[in-house]
Design a protein around this motif. Structure first.
Motif, mmCIF file in Angstrom:
data_model
loop_
_atom_site.group_PDB
_atom_site.id
_atom_site.type_symbol
_atom_site.label_atom_id
_atom_site.label_comp_id
_atom_site.label_asym_id
_atom_site.label_seq_id
_atom_site.Cartn_x
_atom_site.Cartn_y
_atom_site.Cartn_z
ATOM 1 N N GLU A 82 0.827 -1.208 0.000
ATOM 2 C CA GLU A 82 0.000 0.000 0.000
ATOM 3 C C GLU A 82 0.862 1.259 0.000
ATOM 4 O O GLU A 82 0.523 2.250 -0.650
ATOM 5 C CB GLU A 82 -0.940 -0.008 1.206
ATOM 6 N N HIS A 83 1.967 1.219 0.739
ATOM 7 C CA HIS A 83 2.888 2.360 0.743
ATOM 8 C C HIS A 83 3.436 2.581 -0.656
ATOM 9 O O HIS A 83 3.499 3.709 -1.143
ATOM 10 C CB HIS A 83 4.028 2.100 1.731
ATOM 11 N N LYS A 131 0.778 3.931 -3.010
ATOM 12 C CA LYS A 131 0.359 5.292 -2.698
ATOM 13 C C LYS A 131 1.136 6.316 -3.511
ATOM 14 O O LYS A 131 0.557 7.203 -4.131
ATOM 15 C CB LYS A 131 0.550 5.572 -1.201
#
Length: 305
Positions: free
Chosen positions: A267-268, A271
């Motif tokens: 997810e990082h 993003k």
């Protein structure tokens, strides 16, 4: 599960520039485009770093005091989209030293504080500038910015993905090294949960991070990777069984598994690369299964108690 190595077939993102722009979606769209995990996707996601942003951070750090005295200058003429993009990037970069100073001192930063570090005529573009600065902090230093006071618009900076290590000695004020650590954890995940030295240096070289060259953020990259991250137990380093000539590979270490998850790392990554994490179909499935397994284990332990 099949490892996602450089031999993976090229995805639509790699073959078609138009597909690259179409793949930039929002989390929550019903059917995200599938993206195959491949080493060559990583330099694409890090395009801004290869465009000299690191050099800009260095220059802006050195010029911070001079810029502070120029706040009242009139707005530069923004004739076209290219000029606006350049202004937003430069203003975002000028925020970096200030944001780092707040991180070092464990202080919150407010919307008003950040506006005071942007030229008066450019403050109308603050939302875009703040978004760009947030991406740079994530990308270069592995630091996230979270709003903690929605009324006064105050924010706090913290190491991303649950990592507690920032690479700064307790008695020395340096630059956080968490960004490189998270990137390496992501590379290992994308490469099938183990990655050779060549795999890792191939990706890092596209970020202009080389094993034999001092880096303005990461210092000695080889030492950071081979010694510090291994010593801190974020990485494990071992010989590939039966390899001839001998090949060494990296895997997640016990501290990485204790502090973060594959989902958080994915997810990082998604993003700041502006791709829905579900687009990495097989990686997302593996990360989700790990999350569900951990939740099930926690529930079972609670019931037993």
């Amino acid at each position: 599960m099949k490892p996602y190595t450089q031999k993976t077939h090229a995805s639509e993102l790699e073959r078609d520039p138009q597909a690259q722009s179409q793949a930039v979606g929002l989390v929550g769209e019903p059917v995200p485009q599938t993206v195959e995990a491949s080493n060559s996707l990583i330099p694409f996601a890090l395009r801004d770093m290869s465009e000299g942003l690191q050099g800009e951070v260095v220059r802006e750090t050195n010029e911070e005091e001079q810029r502070a005295s120029d706040q009242a200058r009139e707005e530069l003429p923004l004739h076209d989209e290219k000029t606006l993009h350049s202004v937003i990037r430069k203003e975002a970069t000028s925020l970096i030293p200030f944001l780092l100073s707040k991180y070092w001192s464990s202080q919150t930063v407010s919307h008003i504080d950040m506006l005071s570090h942007i030229r008066r005529g450019h403050r109308r573009y603050f939302p875009q500038i703040f978004e760009k600065a947030s991406v740079l902090m994530q990308l270069l230093f592995g630091l996230d910015i979270r709003e903690v006071d929605p009324i006064l618009h105050k924010y706090v900076l913290y190491v991303a993905a649950g990592i507690t290590y920032n690479g700064i000695l307790s008695d020395v004020r340096g630059l956080p090294k968490s960004g490189m650590l998270i990137i390496i954890l992501c590379i290992i995940f994308m490469e099938g949960n183990r990655a050779t030295e060549d795999d890792i240096w191939h990706v890092l070289s596209n970020m202009e991070v080389y094993p034999d060259r001092e880096h303005f953020i990461y210092g000695n990259p080889r030492k950071l990777l081979m010694e510090d991250f291994v010593w801190e137990q974020y990485l494990e380093y071992q010989q590939v069984p039966g390899s001839d000539p001998i090949i060494y590979e990296f895997m997640w270490g016990p501290r990485a598994y204790a502090e973060t998850t594959k989902m958080k790392v994915l997810e990082h990554w998604a993003k700041f690369s502006k791709v829905d994490p579900r687009s990495f179909e097989f990686l997302y499935e593996e990360a989700l299964q790990e999350e569900q397994g951990a939740s099930g284990h926690a529930i079972a332990s609670s019931v037993e108690e």
